[in-house]
Design a protein around this motif. Sequence first.
Motif, PDB file in Angstrom:
ATOM      1  N   ASP A  37       0.824  -1.206   0.000  1.00 57.77           N
ATOM      2  CA  ASP A  37       0.000   0.000   0.000  1.00 57.77           C
ATOM      3  C   ASP A  37       0.855   1.252   0.000  1.00 57.77           C
ATOM      4  OD1 ASP A  37      -2.282  -1.520   0.013  1.00 57.77           O
ATOM      5  OD2 ASP A  37      -2.504  -1.456   2.198  1.00 57.77           O
ATOM      6  N   ARG A  40       2.332   1.692  -3.459  1.00 56.15           N
ATOM      7  CA  ARG A  40       1.302   2.024  -4.430  1.00 56.15           C
ATOM      8  C   ARG A  40       0.963   3.518  -4.400  1.00 56.15           C
ATOM      9  NH1 ARG A  40      -2.562  -1.198  -2.624  1.00 56.15           N
ATOM     10  NH2 ARG A  40      -1.277  -2.971  -3.150  1.00 56.15           N
ATOM     11  N   SER A  44       2.165   6.570  -8.274  1.00 54.65           N
ATOM     12  CA  SER A  44       0.907   6.917  -8.924  1.00 54.65           C
ATOM     13  C   SER A  44       1.153   7.265 -10.390  1.00 54.65           C
ATOM     14  CB  SER A  44       0.273   8.109  -8.212  1.00 54.65           C
ATOM     15  OG  SER A  44      -0.880   8.506  -8.888  1.00 54.65           O
TER      16      SER A  44
END
Length: 60
Positions: A37, A40, A44
């Motif tokens: 997470d 991620r 972007s």
Amino acid sequence: MTILYLLIPLTMAMGAVGLLTFFWTLNNGQYDDPQGDAQRILQSEDRPLLPTTRPDEEKQ
């Protein structure tokens, strides 16, 4: 003093609901990949939006 007879059980019930919700999220794997997470968010593929009008055209 009588309000405590309402507030103490209400607080205990809210704490139990929060604790049960936390254990439910643990069993459903919500916290399995915290590193993924975090990566991620940093990677972007969003592109900034270009302005549709020029600043000198806005005054018309």
